[in-house]
Design an enzyme around this catalytic site. Sequence first.
Site, PDB file in Angstrom:
ATOM      1  N   ASN A  91      -6.377 -54.243 -66.263  1.00 53.87           N
ATOM      2  CA  ASN A  91      -5.273 -54.712 -65.410  1.00 53.87           C
ATOM      3  C   ASN A  91      -3.998 -55.043 -66.192  1.00 53.87           C
ATOM      4  O   ASN A  91      -2.894 -54.881 -65.677  1.00 53.87           O
ATOM      5  CB  ASN A  91      -5.764 -55.954 -64.642  1.00 53.87           C
ATOM      6  CG  ASN A  91      -4.623 -56.789 -64.088  1.00 53.87           C
ATOM      7  OD1 ASN A  91      -3.987 -56.419 -63.099  1.00 53.87           O
ATOM      8  ND2 ASN A  91      -4.333 -57.918 -64.739  1.00 53.87           N
ATOM      9  N   GLN A 149      10.874 -45.019 -60.975  1.00 52.23           N
ATOM     10  CA  GLN A 149      11.637 -46.229 -60.667  1.00 52.23           C
ATOM     11  C   GLN A 149      12.990 -46.203 -61.360  1.00 52.23           C
ATOM     12  O   GLN A 149      13.931 -46.850 -60.936  1.00 52.23           O
ATOM     13  CB  GLN A 149      10.842 -47.465 -61.101  1.00 52.23           C
ATOM     14  CG  GLN A 149      11.443 -48.767 -60.634  1.00 52.23           C
ATOM     15  CD  GLN A 149      10.574 -49.933 -61.016  1.00 52.23           C
ATOM     16  OE1 GLN A 149      10.490 -50.313 -62.185  1.00 52.23           O
ATOM     17  NE2 GLN A 149       9.900 -50.493 -60.031  1.00 52.23           N
ATOM     18  N   TYR A 155       6.340 -47.149 -69.129  1.00 56.46           N
ATOM     19  CA  TYR A 155       5.481 -47.704 -68.081  1.00 56.46           C
ATOM     20  C   TYR A 155       5.062 -46.597 -67.106  1.00 56.46           C
ATOM     21  O   TYR A 155       3.885 -46.474 -66.758  1.00 56.46           O
ATOM     22  CB  TYR A 155       6.261 -48.805 -67.373  1.00 56.46           C
ATOM     23  CG  TYR A 155       5.538 -49.562 -66.289  1.00 56.46           C
ATOM     24  CD1 TYR A 155       4.538 -50.478 -66.597  1.00 56.46           C
ATOM     25  CD2 TYR A 155       5.888 -49.405 -64.938  1.00 56.46           C
ATOM     26  CE1 TYR A 155       3.898 -51.204 -65.596  1.00 56.46           C
ATOM     27  CE2 TYR A 155       5.260 -50.129 -63.942  1.00 56.46           C
ATOM     28  CZ  TYR A 155       4.266 -51.024 -64.267  1.00 56.46           C
ATOM     29  OH  TYR A 155       3.637 -51.746 -63.279  1.00 56.46           O
ATOM     30  N   GLU A 187       4.355 -53.574 -54.403  1.00 54.25           N
ATOM     31  CA  GLU A 187       5.241 -54.746 -54.483  1.00 54.25           C
ATOM     32  C   GLU A 187       4.398 -56.003 -54.259  1.00 54.25           C
ATOM     33  O   GLU A 187       4.042 -56.336 -53.133  1.00 54.25           O
ATOM     34  CB  GLU A 187       6.328 -54.658 -53.404  1.00 54.25           C
ATOM     35  CG  GLU A 187       7.083 -53.329 -53.346  1.00 54.25           C
ATOM     36  CD  GLU A 187       7.949 -53.049 -54.570  1.00 54.25           C
ATOM     37  OE1 GLU A 187       8.366 -54.015 -55.245  1.00 54.25           O
ATOM     38  OE2 GLU A 187       8.196 -51.867 -54.857  1.00 54.25           O
ATOM     39  N   VAL A 188       4.054 -56.674 -55.349  1.00 53.34           N
ATOM     40  CA  VAL A 188       3.187 -57.858 -55.281  1.00 53.34           C
ATOM     41  C   VAL A 188       3.883 -58.994 -56.018  1.00 53.34           C
ATOM     42  O   VAL A 188       4.263 -58.832 -57.182  1.00 53.34           O
ATOM     43  CB  VAL A 188       1.819 -57.593 -55.954  1.00 53.34           C
ATOM     44  CG1 VAL A 188       0.874 -58.776 -55.736  1.00 53.34           C
ATOM     45  CG2 VAL A 188       1.193 -56.298 -55.449  1.00 53.34           C
TER      46      VAL A 188
HETATM   47  P1  NAP Z   1       1.621 -60.569 -64.769  1.00 55.34           P
HETATM   48  O1  NAP Z   1       1.931 -61.524 -63.697  1.00 55.34           O
HETATM   49  O2  NAP Z   1       2.559 -60.469 -65.931  1.00 55.34           O
HETATM   50  O3  NAP Z   1       0.168 -60.813 -65.358  1.00 55.34           O
HETATM   51  C1  NAP Z   1      -0.321 -59.947 -66.355  1.00 55.34           C
HETATM   52  C2  NAP Z   1      -1.142 -60.686 -67.346  1.00 55.34           C
HETATM   53  O4  NAP Z   1      -1.559 -59.756 -68.375  1.00 55.34           O
HETATM   54  C3  NAP Z   1      -0.348 -61.778 -68.082  1.00 55.34           C
HETATM   55  O5  NAP Z   1      -1.235 -62.840 -68.369  1.00 55.34           O
HETATM   56  C4  NAP Z   1       0.084 -61.066 -69.381  1.00 55.34           C
HETATM   57  O6  NAP Z   1       0.362 -61.934 -70.459  1.00 55.34           O
HETATM   58  C5  NAP Z   1      -1.167 -60.235 -69.665  1.00 55.34           C
HETATM   59  N1  NAP Z   1      -0.857 -59.093 -70.542  1.00 55.34           N
HETATM   60  C6  NAP Z   1       0.031 -58.098 -70.297  1.00 55.34           C
HETATM   61  N2  NAP Z   1       0.044 -57.225 -71.314  1.00 55.34           N
HETATM   62  C7  NAP Z   1      -0.854 -57.684 -72.228  1.00 55.34           C
HETATM   63  C8  NAP Z   1      -1.312 -57.216 -73.487  1.00 55.34           C
HETATM   64  N3  NAP Z   1      -0.800 -56.110 -74.045  1.00 55.34           N
HETATM   65  N4  NAP Z   1      -2.254 -57.927 -74.148  1.00 55.34           N
HETATM   66  C9  NAP Z   1      -2.760 -59.049 -73.613  1.00 55.34           C
HETATM   67  N5  NAP Z   1      -2.377 -59.556 -72.408  1.00 55.34           N
HETATM   68  C10 NAP Z   1      -1.443 -58.867 -71.723  1.00 55.34           C
HETATM   69  O7  NAP Z   1       1.481 -59.071 -64.140  1.00 55.34           O
HETATM   70  P2  NAP Z   1       1.024 -58.576 -62.676  1.00 55.34           P
HETATM   71  O8  NAP Z   1       2.218 -58.388 -61.829  1.00 55.34           O
HETATM   72  O9  NAP Z   1      -0.119 -59.388 -62.194  1.00 55.34           O
HETATM   73  O10 NAP Z   1       0.529 -57.102 -63.051  1.00 55.34           O
HETATM   74  C11 NAP Z   1      -0.824 -56.785 -63.288  1.00 55.34           C
HETATM   75  C12 NAP Z   1      -0.983 -55.276 -63.227  1.00 55.34           C
HETATM   76  O11 NAP Z   1      -0.534 -54.792 -61.961  1.00 55.34           O
HETATM   77  C13 NAP Z   1      -0.188 -54.505 -64.284  1.00 55.34           C
HETATM   78  O12 NAP Z   1      -0.935 -53.422 -64.774  1.00 55.34           O
HETATM   79  C14 NAP Z   1       1.009 -53.994 -63.502  1.00 55.34           C
HETATM   80  O13 NAP Z   1       1.524 -52.806 -64.048  1.00 55.34           O
HETATM   81  C15 NAP Z   1       0.386 -53.735 -62.149  1.00 55.34           C
HETATM   82  N6  NAP Z   1       1.360 -53.695 -61.042  1.00 55.34           N
HETATM   83  C16 NAP Z   1       1.940 -54.832 -60.571  1.00 55.34           C
HETATM   84  C17 NAP Z   1       2.866 -54.737 -59.517  1.00 55.34           C
HETATM   85  C18 NAP Z   1       3.511 -55.944 -58.915  1.00 55.34           C
HETATM   86  O14 NAP Z   1       4.231 -55.786 -57.921  1.00 55.34           O
HETATM   87  N7  NAP Z   1       3.306 -57.135 -59.429  1.00 55.34           N
HETATM   88  C19 NAP Z   1       3.197 -53.496 -58.982  1.00 55.34           C
HETATM   89  C20 NAP Z   1       2.592 -52.362 -59.501  1.00 55.34           C
HETATM   90  C21 NAP Z   1       1.671 -52.480 -60.530  1.00 55.34           C
HETATM   91  P3  NAP Z   1       1.880 -62.484 -70.658  1.00 55.34           P
HETATM   92  O15 NAP Z   1       2.106 -63.476 -69.555  1.00 55.34           O
HETATM   93  O16 NAP Z   1       1.831 -63.075 -72.021  1.00 55.34           O
HETATM   94  O17 NAP Z   1       2.791 -61.287 -70.550  1.00 55.34           O
END
Ligand code: NAP
Length: 260
Positions: A91, A149, A155, A187-188
């Site tokens: 994730n 995007q 990404y 979009e989350v």
């Molecule tokens: P988030 O709120 O930033 O949470 C991600 C978590 O993963 C954070 O704890 C982050 O640590 C950790 N992390 C990221 N890269 C890392 C690495 N290289 N090594 C160790 N820890 C790492 O992100 P999210 O929005 O929940 O996203 C989760 C997934 O969903 C991602 O793959 C993202 O691409 C995908 N996604 C999200 C959305 C959206 O709308 N939110 C849309 C499409 C896809 P830090 O806090 O230190 O960065």
Amino acid sequence: MNLGLHDKVIIVTGGAKGIGEAISKLIAEEGGIVVIAGRNAADNNKTVDEIVKTGGRAFAITAELGKVEDCKKVIALTVDQYGKIDGLVNNAGANDGVGLENGSPEKFMTSLQNNLSHYYNLAHYALPYLKETRGNIVNIGSKVADTGQGNTSGYAASKGAINALTREWAVEMLPYAIRVNTVIPAEVWTPLYETWINSLPNPKEKLAAIVKHIPLEKRMTTAEEIGNMTVFLLSPKSSHTTGQIVYVDGGYTHLDRSVN
Ligand code: NAP
């Protein structure tokens, strides 16, 4: 519904925040044992404490997943602690804005390292254990792989590759009955999303413009909605589902966004 995840040991990368946090908590609610692998120890411990306080089981491993040796460590520590791995949720990732024009070959490779390589590395090192348990893998992708995007080549390339690897791994894993699926958010509202929207000029207006085009109920998807699909795919309730790319996005990626 009992999803049959009781006592299952499941690694969730980035499992302390946002979508990963929701997935971790839902696994724990189902009686599973969550291993949260993320780079921020304080965030990891906070989520583990919250899970334990509500009667769940969780364990944290601090890891910078862009480093191969940290991926190896996540698998080794999980097996030391619990003796098995039943599931891997890839994730962790970040929309890091490495564009074609404003990026560089070095930044592009770093973005792949942070968004893509650890999906492979963790699956590779977990494989001997997943073979023993007939476990499975759920990847979290992004609609950016389908829609683009702008200004985020690393990404987008990573997320496109994750879709391709979902099909590729599903085929390679058939002899072991290891299922591989991907959930696509669009979009989350999460800490990552908040940081991204605030990096744009006029974030409030931009957010309103996005939400207005989400076909189902004109609202953001919740992290729990992504989590619900993920735990279903992890569970034996989806025992004949593999190689699938499942969009949990209120229709954002595929439906006609001009519909009111
Ligand atoms: P988030 O709120 O930033 O949470 C991600 C978590 O993963 C954070 O704890 C982050 O640590 C950790 N992390 C990221 N890269 C890392 C690495 N290289 N090594 C160790 N820890 C790492 O992100 P999210 O929005 O929940 O996203 C989760 C997934 O969903 C991602 O793959 C993202 O691409 C995908 N996604 C999200 C959305 C959206 O709308 N939110 C849309 C499409 C896809 P830090 O806090 O230190 O960065």
